[in-house]
Write a protein that holds these residues in place. Structure first.
Motif, PDB file in Angstrom:
ATOM      1  N   GLY A  26       0.772  -1.242   0.000  1.00  0.00           N
ATOM      2  CA  GLY A  26       0.000   0.000   0.000  1.00  0.00           C
ATOM      3  C   GLY A  26       0.798   1.285   0.000  1.00  0.00           C
ATOM      4  N   GLY A  27       2.102   1.219  -0.084  1.00  0.00           N
ATOM      5  CA  GLY A  27       2.904   2.432  -0.161  1.00  0.00           C
ATOM      6  C   GLY A  27       3.473   2.850   1.184  1.00  0.00           C
ATOM      7  N   TRP A  28       4.309   3.887   1.137  1.00  0.00           N
ATOM      8  CA  TRP A  28       5.018   4.337   2.335  1.00  0.00           C
ATOM      9  C   TRP A  28       4.078   4.858   3.410  1.00  0.00           C
ATOM     10  CZ3 TRP A  28       9.603   2.505   2.768  1.00  0.00           C
ATOM     11  CH2 TRP A  28      10.391   2.305   1.655  1.00  0.00           C
ATOM     12  N   THR A  29       3.018   5.602   3.043  1.00  0.00           N
ATOM     13  CA  THR A  29       2.149   6.169   4.076  1.00  0.00           C
ATOM     14  C   THR A  29       1.397   5.092   4.835  1.00  0.00           C
ATOM     15  OG1 THR A  29       0.371   6.517   2.476  1.00  0.00           O
ATOM     16  CG2 THR A  29       1.804   8.396   2.948  1.00  0.00           C
ATOM     17  N   TYR A  62      -1.472   1.822  12.202  1.00  0.00           N
ATOM     18  CA  TYR A  62      -0.472   1.159  11.371  1.00  0.00           C
ATOM     19  C   TYR A  62      -1.032   0.544  10.103  1.00  0.00           C
ATOM     20  CZ  TYR A  62       2.164   2.027  15.524  1.00  0.00           C
ATOM     21  OH  TYR A  62       2.753   2.660  16.581  1.00  0.00           O
ATOM     22  N   ARG A  63      -2.336   0.596   9.902  1.00  0.00           N
ATOM     23  CA  ARG A  63      -2.955   0.117   8.670  1.00  0.00           C
ATOM     24  C   ARG A  63      -3.965   1.136   8.192  1.00  0.00           C
ATOM     25  NH1 ARG A  63      -5.684  -5.148   9.589  1.00  0.00           N
ATOM     26  NH2 ARG A  63      -4.656  -5.457  11.529  1.00  0.00           N
ATOM     27  N   LYS A  64      -3.976   1.392   6.892  1.00  0.00           N
ATOM     28  CA  LYS A  64      -4.912   2.351   6.322  1.00  0.00           C
ATOM     29  C   LYS A  64      -6.263   1.666   6.186  1.00  0.00           C
ATOM     30  CE  LYS A  64      -5.201   6.161   3.346  1.00  0.00           C
ATOM     31  NZ  LYS A  64      -5.767   7.060   4.302  1.00  0.00           N
ATOM     32  N   GLU A  65      -7.166   1.966   7.121  1.00  0.00           N
ATOM     33  CA  GLU A  65      -8.512   1.400   7.128  1.00  0.00           C
ATOM     34  C   GLU A  65      -9.512   2.522   7.367  1.00  0.00           C
ATOM     35  OE1 GLU A  65      -8.314  -1.299  10.417  1.00  0.00           O
ATOM     36  OE2 GLU A  65      -7.503  -2.910   9.206  1.00  0.00           O
ATOM     37  N   THR A  66     -10.721   2.318   6.888  1.00  0.00           N
ATOM     38  CA  THR A  66     -11.789   3.269   7.163  1.00  0.00           C
ATOM     39  C   THR A  66     -12.112   3.217   8.651  1.00  0.00           C
ATOM     40  OG1 THR A  66     -12.677   2.909   4.959  1.00  0.00           O
ATOM     41  CG2 THR A  66     -14.163   3.895   6.584  1.00  0.00           C
ATOM     42  N   PRO A  67     -12.236   4.375   9.310  1.00  0.00           N
ATOM     43  CA  PRO A  67     -12.568   4.372  10.745  1.00  0.00           C
ATOM     44  C   PRO A  67     -13.903   3.681  11.015  1.00  0.00           C
ATOM     45  CG  PRO A  67     -11.849   6.546  10.050  1.00  0.00           C
ATOM     46  CD  PRO A  67     -12.024   5.723   8.806  1.00  0.00           C
ATOM     47  N   ARG A  68     -13.991   3.022  12.151  1.00  0.00           N
ATOM     48  CA  ARG A  68     -15.240   2.366  12.547  1.00  0.00           C
ATOM     49  C   ARG A  68     -16.084   3.351  13.346  1.00  0.00           C
ATOM     50  NH1 ARG A  68     -13.604  -1.273  17.756  1.00  0.00           N
ATOM     51  NH2 ARG A  68     -12.385   0.369  18.727  1.00  0.00           N
ATOM     52  N   LEU A  69     -17.402   3.137  13.307  1.00  0.00           N
ATOM     53  CA  LEU A  69     -18.321   3.973  14.087  1.00  0.00           C
ATOM     54  C   LEU A  69     -18.668   3.259  15.385  1.00  0.00           C
ATOM     55  CD1 LEU A  69     -20.797   5.392  11.437  1.00  0.00           C
ATOM     56  CD2 LEU A  69     -19.016   6.604  12.675  1.00  0.00           C
ATOM     57  N   VAL A  70     -18.669   3.994  16.480  1.00  0.00           N
ATOM     58  CA  VAL A  70     -18.989   3.473  17.810  1.00  0.00           C
ATOM     59  C   VAL A  70     -20.171   4.282  18.341  1.00  0.00           C
ATOM     60  CG1 VAL A  70     -18.143   3.133  20.160  1.00  0.00           C
ATOM     61  CG2 VAL A  70     -16.567   2.883  18.213  1.00  0.00           C
ATOM     62  N   THR A  71     -21.191   3.603  18.866  1.00  0.00           N
ATOM     63  CA  THR A  71     -22.330   4.284  19.479  1.00  0.00           C
ATOM     64  C   THR A  71     -22.420   3.873  20.937  1.00  0.00           C
ATOM     65  OG1 THR A  71     -23.528   4.344  17.391  1.00  0.00           O
ATOM     66  CG2 THR A  71     -24.833   4.637  19.393  1.00  0.00           C
ATOM     67  N   THR A  72     -22.574   4.857  21.822  1.00  0.00           N
ATOM     68  CA  THR A  72     -22.612   4.601  23.256  1.00  0.00           C
ATOM     69  C   THR A  72     -23.469   5.671  23.929  1.00  0.00           C
ATOM     70  OG1 THR A  72     -21.236   4.216  25.204  1.00  0.00           O
ATOM     71  CG2 THR A  72     -20.486   5.914  23.667  1.00  0.00           C
ATOM     72  N   GLU A  73     -23.849   5.424  25.145  1.00  0.00           N
ATOM     73  CA  GLU A  73     -24.605   6.411  25.916  1.00  0.00           C
ATOM     74  C   GLU A  73     -23.675   6.973  26.991  1.00  0.00           C
ATOM     75  OE1 GLU A  73     -29.107   5.959  26.218  1.00  0.00           O
ATOM     76  OE2 GLU A  73     -28.381   5.456  28.217  1.00  0.00           O
ATOM     77  N   LYS A  74     -23.546   8.302  27.022  1.00  0.00           N
ATOM     78  CA  LYS A  74     -22.603   8.951  27.935  1.00  0.00           C
ATOM     79  C   LYS A  74     -23.234  10.160  28.612  1.00  0.00           C
ATOM     80  CE  LYS A  74     -19.034   6.397  27.070  1.00  0.00           C
ATOM     81  NZ  LYS A  74     -18.449   5.556  28.083  1.00  0.00           N
TER      82      LYS A  74
END
Length: 133
Positions: A26-29, A62-74
């Motif tokens: 996947g390249g240097w970045t 360390y890996r180019k991945e789409t961020p995951r969505l987290v839902t919680t009550e705070k």
């Protein structure tokens, strides 16, 4: 002279192999793990209340991945630090339980405000920003 030619040939093979290996992954970045320290903030009027918060975070820098969505009550006010990989979307949204007015902010390195928003009474508020590359 013969030794110099052999050494140069070995260096060319090792260098070429390294470039091919990096390109294959996947390249240097992708291998260097460029990422941003992001702080999410959600507050409300009245200040102390329980809300549903959804935010994005990268599983690893360390890996180019789409961020995951987290839902919680705070409870509010709420602050949370995450890592978002370079070029990905940082986002936070919150839904009030009643007619509170919610405000959200996204900060870079806990200091620089990337975006902020204030919702209408009783409505979801959302903030999002794409991180630099």
């Amino acid at each position: 002279m013969k030794t110099l030619v052999v050494v140069l040939a070995v260096l060319a093979l090792v260098g070429g192999g390294t470039v091919l290996l990096v390109h294959h992954h996947g390249g240097w970045t992708t291998l260097t793990g460029k990422a941003w320290a992001i702080t999410y903030e959600v507050s409300a009027q009245p200040a102390e209340t329980l809300v549903e918060v959804t935010y994005s975070e990268s599983a690893t820098r360390y890996r180019k991945e789409t961020p995951r969505l987290v839902t919680t009550e705070k409870p509010l006010p709420w602050t949370f630090e995450v890592v978002i990989n370079a070029g990905e979307r940082a986002q936070v949204s919150a839904t009030p339980k009643a007619r509170q007015v919610l405000t959200c902010r996204i900060l870079l390195d806990g200091v620089e405000e990337l975006t902020s928003a204030t919702g209408q009474p009783g409505e979801t508020v959302s903030c999002d920003s794409v991180t630099g590359t």
